[in-house]
Design a protein around this motif. Structure first.
Motif, PDB file in Angstrom:
ATOM      1  N   LYS A 284       0.835  -1.206   0.000  1.00  0.00           N
ATOM      2  CA  LYS A 284       0.000   0.000   0.000  1.00  0.00           C
ATOM      3  C   LYS A 284       0.868   1.253   0.000  1.00  0.00           C
ATOM      4  O   LYS A 284       0.585   2.228  -0.726  1.00  0.00           O
ATOM      5  CB  LYS A 284      -0.916  -0.026   1.221  1.00  0.00           C
ATOM      6  CG  LYS A 284      -1.869   1.165   1.282  1.00  0.00           C
ATOM      7  CD  LYS A 284      -2.795   1.058   2.490  1.00  0.00           C
ATOM      8  CE  LYS A 284      -3.761   2.240   2.507  1.00  0.00           C
ATOM      9  NZ  LYS A 284      -4.676   2.156   3.669  1.00  0.00           N
ATOM     10  N   SER A 288       1.081   4.139  -2.952  1.00  0.00           N
ATOM     11  CA  SER A 288       0.830   5.560  -2.659  1.00  0.00           C
ATOM     12  C   SER A 288       1.972   6.424  -3.152  1.00  0.00           C
ATOM     13  O   SER A 288       1.760   7.536  -3.665  1.00  0.00           O
ATOM     14  CB  SER A 288       0.626   5.744  -1.152  1.00  0.00           C
ATOM     15  OG  SER A 288      -0.513   5.020  -0.716  1.00  0.00           O
ATOM     16  N   ALA A 291       1.672   6.782  -6.904  1.00  0.00           N
ATOM     17  CA  ALA A 291       0.593   7.725  -7.233  1.00  0.00           C
ATOM     18  C   ALA A 291       1.057   9.166  -7.041  1.00  0.00           C
ATOM     19  O   ALA A 291       0.720  10.063  -7.836  1.00  0.00           O
ATOM     20  CB  ALA A 291      -0.629   7.435  -6.364  1.00  0.00           C
ATOM     21  N   ALA A 292       1.851   9.387  -6.001  1.00  0.00           N
ATOM     22  CA  ALA A 292       2.352  10.737  -5.731  1.00  0.00           C
ATOM     23  C   ALA A 292       3.313  11.182  -6.829  1.00  0.00           C
ATOM     24  O   ALA A 292       3.312  12.358  -7.243  1.00  0.00           O
ATOM     25  CB  ALA A 292       3.044  10.772  -4.371  1.00  0.00           C
ATOM     26  N   LYS A 295       1.408  12.198  -9.814  1.00  0.00           N
ATOM     27  CA  LYS A 295       0.794  13.512  -9.568  1.00  0.00           C
ATOM     28  C   LYS A 295       1.830  14.616  -9.692  1.00  0.00           C
ATOM     29  O   LYS A 295       1.524  15.755 -10.105  1.00  0.00           O
ATOM     30  CB  LYS A 295       0.171  13.503  -8.172  1.00  0.00           C
ATOM     31  CG  LYS A 295      -0.732  14.687  -7.906  1.00  0.00           C
ATOM     32  CD  LYS A 295      -1.464  14.523  -6.578  1.00  0.00           C
ATOM     33  CE  LYS A 295      -2.435  15.674  -6.367  1.00  0.00           C
ATOM     34  NZ  LYS A 295      -3.172  15.538  -5.073  1.00  0.00           N
ATOM     35  N   THR A 335     -14.252   1.934  -9.661  1.00  0.00           N
ATOM     36  CA  THR A 335     -13.277   3.022  -9.819  1.00  0.00           C
ATOM     37  C   THR A 335     -13.208   3.460 -11.271  1.00  0.00           C
ATOM     38  O   THR A 335     -13.177   4.674 -11.563  1.00  0.00           O
ATOM     39  CB  THR A 335     -11.890   2.549  -9.346  1.00  0.00           C
ATOM     40  OG1 THR A 335     -11.975   2.128  -7.980  1.00  0.00           O
ATOM     41  CG2 THR A 335     -10.864   3.671  -9.467  1.00  0.00           C
ATOM     42  N   SER A 345      -6.483   7.441 -10.605  1.00  0.00           N
ATOM     43  CA  SER A 345      -7.056   7.151  -9.282  1.00  0.00           C
ATOM     44  C   SER A 345      -5.982   7.083  -8.203  1.00  0.00           C
ATOM     45  O   SER A 345      -4.788   6.943  -8.489  1.00  0.00           O
ATOM     46  CB  SER A 345      -7.793   5.817  -9.328  1.00  0.00           C
ATOM     47  OG  SER A 345      -6.866   4.732  -9.347  1.00  0.00           O
ATOM     48  N   ALA A 346      -6.444   7.133  -6.975  1.00  0.00           N
ATOM     49  CA  ALA A 346      -5.597   6.796  -5.832  1.00  0.00           C
ATOM     50  C   ALA A 346      -5.479   5.266  -5.797  1.00  0.00           C
ATOM     51  O   ALA A 346      -6.204   4.567  -6.503  1.00  0.00           O
ATOM     52  CB  ALA A 346      -6.237   7.317  -4.557  1.00  0.00           C
ATOM     53  N   TYR A 354      -2.632  -3.814  -5.060  1.00  0.00           N
ATOM     54  CA  TYR A 354      -3.062  -2.423  -5.143  1.00  0.00           C
ATOM     55  C   TYR A 354      -2.890  -1.929  -6.591  1.00  0.00           C
ATOM     56  O   TYR A 354      -1.839  -2.151  -7.210  1.00  0.00           O
ATOM     57  CB  TYR A 354      -2.243  -1.559  -4.187  1.00  0.00           C
ATOM     58  CG  TYR A 354      -2.639  -1.782  -2.738  1.00  0.00           C
ATOM     59  CD1 TYR A 354      -3.630  -1.014  -2.151  1.00  0.00           C
ATOM     60  CD2 TYR A 354      -2.040  -2.781  -1.980  1.00  0.00           C
ATOM     61  CE1 TYR A 354      -4.012  -1.223  -0.826  1.00  0.00           C
ATOM     62  CE2 TYR A 354      -2.423  -3.014  -0.662  1.00  0.00           C
ATOM     63  CZ  TYR A 354      -3.411  -2.231  -0.088  1.00  0.00           C
ATOM     64  OH  TYR A 354      -3.794  -2.465   1.206  1.00  0.00           O
ATOM     65  N   ILE A 356      -3.239   1.356  -9.382  1.00  0.00           N
ATOM     66  CA  ILE A 356      -3.411   2.766  -9.723  1.00  0.00           C
ATOM     67  C   ILE A 356      -4.001   2.748 -11.125  1.00  0.00           C
ATOM     68  O   ILE A 356      -3.422   2.151 -12.044  1.00  0.00           O
ATOM     69  CB  ILE A 356      -2.076   3.520  -9.694  1.00  0.00           C
ATOM     70  CG1 ILE A 356      -1.440   3.376  -8.302  1.00  0.00           C
ATOM     71  CG2 ILE A 356      -2.271   4.989 -10.044  1.00  0.00           C
ATOM     72  CD1 ILE A 356       0.018   3.757  -8.265  1.00  0.00           C
TER      73      ILE A 356
END
Length: 621
Positions: A284, A288, A291-292, A295, A335, A345-346, A354, A356
Motif C-alpha cells: 500500500k 501511494s 501515485a504521488a 501527480k 473506480t 485514481s488513488a 493495489y 493505480i
C-alpha cells in the motif's frame, strides 16, 4: 446403403420406427426422483409409487411431447401423458422387484469402483473427494441416495439387457424377412368408376338408422366450438394525423448521441503492486508513493514500466488490452466507472494487490443531426403510430370486456367485421384459429364448464390483435344419428355401388381363378400395366398395395386377382408374376444391419411381454 433404405421403408421399416420412437423409458429415470415421501399414488406388490414421483415423470413426459408439438400445449392429450407416466412407474417398480428377487444387483464395491473411475471425479488421475462432494451438492443428493440410485438403475439395465441384447433370430426368420421386403410383384390395375352405380342406389331412413345403431362407435366427434372472432391490424387504425414534432426529433437525436457515447468502451490502464513478496502495508505504501510521483509529473507510462508487476501490461504503458468488467473485481470496476477521461485514481485494493488506474475515453465521432434526421423521423413516427395502436387496443379491450361483446370493435373501427366459425377443433387448420394463443382461449376448463364471455385481447406473433367469444361448446363423444346421417348415407351409397359394380365384373373375377389371363373375358375391365413393385417402395396407394401383396403367387400365365374399395371407384388388382430374390441380393453390410434391426425389434417385444407378464401377476392398488 440406399437400396437397404428402400428395403426397410415399407412394413418392417414402419414397425422398427415404432420401436425407435418408443424407447425404453424404464431405465435411467431414477435421477428424476429423490425418494418420494409424499402420499402414495399407487401400490405395486406393497411398494408405493409416490405422487411426487408420478408428478416428476409426468412433467418430464409433457416437456418431451411439447417439443414434438412445437410448444402448442393444446395439442397434448394430458390424460394419455398421465397414464403413460403411471404405466412406466408401475413397470419400473415391477422390474426392480423382479431384479431383487433374482439377485441382480451391483455390490457396494462395484458401485464404489464405478464412481471412482468416472473422469469427472478425478484430479491428476486420482479420485477426488472434493469433486465428488461438489457433484452431490449440485444434484441435491446424499452419497447413500446416489449409490441406491445407481444400484437400481444398473439392476434395470442388467435385467433389460438379458432380453434386449440376446434375442434369438434364426437364419430362417431372416430369410422370411428378406423375402417379404425384396419380393417383386408385377401388378396390373383396372378401375371402375362408381358414379353411374351410385345414381341407381336407394338408401332408406331405416337403412341409415340400422347402420348407425350397429356401428355407433365409428362415429366419434372431437371436442369442438362455435366461435365469433374479430381481428385488428395496425393498418385498420387511422394514423394519418400522426406527425413528428421538432422537439421530439431533437429528443431522439440527443438520446442517440448519449447512446453512442455510452457504448464506447474506455481505454483502461493500471499499475499493479502485489503483496507477493512484501507485506500488505508495504504494498500500500509503495502504491501511494507511485501515485504521488504521477501527480508530481511522472507519466503513467513511465511509472507502469518501472513499477507495475503485471507482466502483460507494464511494457504497454499499463494498458489492459481488452477491459472487461469482473476481471479485477467490483472495486476495480467501480473506480473505472467513477473516473473522468484522463483522470488517475488513488491506490485501489483488490484480491490481486493495489492498483493505480487511469481511464481515457476515446473521442467519439457522432454523426450530425442532419445526417440522422430522416432515419430518426421514421423511427419516431413508427413509435408514435405503435403507441396509437396500443392505446386503441387497450381502449377497445376495456369496451369488449365491459360489454361482453365483439360488436363494439366493429362499431369503433371501420372495415372490421366480426366473423363466425362453427365446428372448430384443436386440429382445425386456420391462420388464426389454429394459433396456440387463440386455442388456449377456446379450449380450456372455463369454456368447458360454461364460460361464454368474450376473451380479453390476444396478441398475435405478426402484431395483429384478436378477440374471441365461444358461442357453443360440443364435448367429444359419439355423434347423434342426425349428426352422423350424412356420413352414414355416403358410406352406404359407396358400399352398395361398390357391390353392384363388383357383381357386374364377378364373372371375369371368377374366370381368373381357373383360366389363363389371356383367355379371360374381361368385359368392362381395362387393365393397365402398373409395373413391378416391392413392399418397401410404398409407391402405390395403401389399399391397392395391401391388396396386391395379399394374393398368392400365380401360376405361369395366370393372374391372381382381388379388389380394393377406393373412394368412388372399384379397383381390380391383378398380380401376373412374383419374383423372390435370394437374400444375397443384399450386401453383407445390409444383411448385418437387417439382422441387428430385427434383433432389436424381437428383444423389445420379448421384454414388453415379460413386463406384461409381471403386471398380470402383480397386486396393484
Amino acid at each position: 446403403m440406399e437400396s437397404f433404405r428402400k428395403v426397410i421403408k415399407g412394413w418392417l421399416g414402419k414397425v422398427l420406427l415404432v420401436l425407435f420412437l418408443t424407447p425404453l423409458a424404464l431405465v435411467g429415470i431414477e435421477g428424476y426422483f429423490s425418494g418420494g415421501n409424499s402420499d402414495a399414488a399407487k401400490s405395486v406388490n406393497g411398494t408405493d409409487i409416490s405422487k411426487q414421483e408420478l408428478e416428476s415423470l409426468t412433467k418430464s413426459f409433457k416437456q418431451q411431447y411439447l417439443s414434438y408439438a412445437n410448444g402448442d400445449e393444446t395439442l397434448l392429450n394430458q390424460s394419455f401423458i398421465d397414464q403413460k407416466a403411471m404405466d412406466t412407474l408401475v413397470a419400473r417398480t415391477l422390474l426392480l422387484q423382479q431384479a431383487e428377487k433374482l439377485g441382480i444387483s451391483l455390490s457396494d464395491q462395484q458401485i464404489a469402483q464405478m464412481i471412482s473411475q468416472q473422469p469427472s471425479f478425478q484430479e491428476n488421475g486420482k479420485f477426488s473427494n472434493a469433486l465428488y462432494e461438489n457433484y452431490l451438492k449440485s444434484i441435491g443428493m446424499t452419497n447413500n441416495a446416489l449409490v441406491e440410485s445407481l444400484r437400481k438403475d444398473h439392476a434395470l439395465k442388467m435385467l433389460s439387457s438379458t432380453f434386449m441384447d440376446y434375442p434369438l433370430v434364426s437364419p430362417v426368420e431372416m430369410q422370411q424377412i428378406a423375402d417379404l421386403q425384396t419380393e417383386q410383384r408385377h401388378i396390373h390395375i383396372a378401375s371402375v368408376n362408381l358414379d353411374s352405380y351410385k345414381k341407381a342406389v336407394k338408401v332408406s331412413e331405416a337403412d341409415i338408422a340400422a347402420y348407425y345403431e350397429k356401428h355407433k362407435s365409428q362415429f366419434k366427434q372431437p371436442t369442438s366450438v362455435d366461435v365469433d372472432y374479430v381481428v385488428i391490424k395496425a393498418s385498420n387504425i387511422d394514423t394519418a394525423n400522426v406527425a413528428v414534432t421538432d422537439a421530439e426529433l431533437q429528443e431522439a437525436y440527443n438520446k442517440f448521441v448519449a447512446d453512442q457515447k455510452q457504448n464506447v468502451k474506455p481505454e483502461v490502464k493500471h499499475i499493479l503492486v502485489t503483496a507477493d513478496s512484501r507485506s500488505d502495508a508495504e504494498a500500500k505504501k509503495l502504491a501511494s508513493e507511485i501515485a504521488a510521483k504521477i501527480k508530481a509529473g511522472t507519466t503513467f507510462t513511465q511509472a507502469a514500466a518501472q513499477y507495475s508487476e503485471d507482466p502483460e501490461s507494464k511494457s504497454k504503458g499499463g494498458a489492459i488490452a481488452v477491459y472487461e468488467k469482473g476481471v479485477f473485481g467490483t472495486t476495480f470496476d467501480q473506480t473505472v466507472a467513477s473516473l473522468k477521461s484522463g483522470q488517475v485514481s488513488a491506490p485501489v485494493k483488490t484480491d490481486y494487490g493495489y492498483h493505480i488506474i487511469s481511464v481515457q475515453l476515446p473521442d467519439v465521432a457522432v454523426p450530425s443531426f442532419e445526417s440522422q434526421k430522416a432515419r430518426l423521423s421514421e423511427e419516431v413516427l413508427a413509435a408514435k403510430k405503435s403507441n396509437v395502436f396500443s392505446d386503441t387496443i387497450n381502449s377497445l379491450n376495456d369496451m369488449v370486456v365491459s360489454a361482453d361483446s365483439l360488436d363494439v370493435v366493429a362499431q369503433e373501427v371501420k372495415g372490421v367485421q366480426v366473423q363466425k366459425a362453427n365446428g372448430v377443433t384443436l386440429a382445425t387448420r386456420d391462420p388464426l384459429l389454429s394459433n396456440a394463443a387463440v386455442k388456449v382461449k377456446l379450449f380450456n376448463d372455463d369454456v368447458k364448464n360454461g364460460d361464454r364471455n368474450a376473451s380479453s385481447s390476444i396478441q398475435l406473433a405478426n402484431g395483429d390483435v384478436a378477440w374471441v367469444k365461444v358461442r357453443n361448446y360440443h364435448a367429444a363423444g359419439e355423434q347423434t344419428l342426425a349428426e352422423a346421417k350424412p356420413a352414414v348415407k355416403a358410406k352406404l351409397i359407396q358400399d352398395k355401388a361398390f357391390a353392384a359394380a363388383k357383381a357386374e365384373v364377378q364373372t371375369a373375377l371368377n374366370e381368373f381363378k381357373t383360366k389363363p389371363a389371356a383367355s379371360v373375358a374381361k368385359g368392362k375391365l381395362v387393365f393397365e400395366d402398373a409395373g413391378i413393385y416391392t413392399r418397401a417402395e410404398g409407391l402405390l396407394k395403401r389399399d391397392v398395395q395391401r391388396a396386391a401383396f395379399s394374393v398368392p403367387a400365380p401360376k405361369a400365365g395366370h393372374w391372381s386377382v382381388t379388389t380394393a374399395n377406393m373412394p368412388n371407384e372399384l379397383v381390380v388388382v391383378a398380380v401376373s408374376e412374383v419374383k423372390k430374390n435370394p437374400i444375397d441380393v443384399l450386401s453383407a453390410e445390409q444383411r448385418s444391419e437387417l439382422v441387428k434391426l430385427y434383433q432389436q425389434l424381437r428383444g423389445q417385444q420379448e421384454f414388453d411381454d415379460y413386463t406384461r407378464y409381471l403386471k398380470s401377476h402383480a397386486k396393484i392398488k
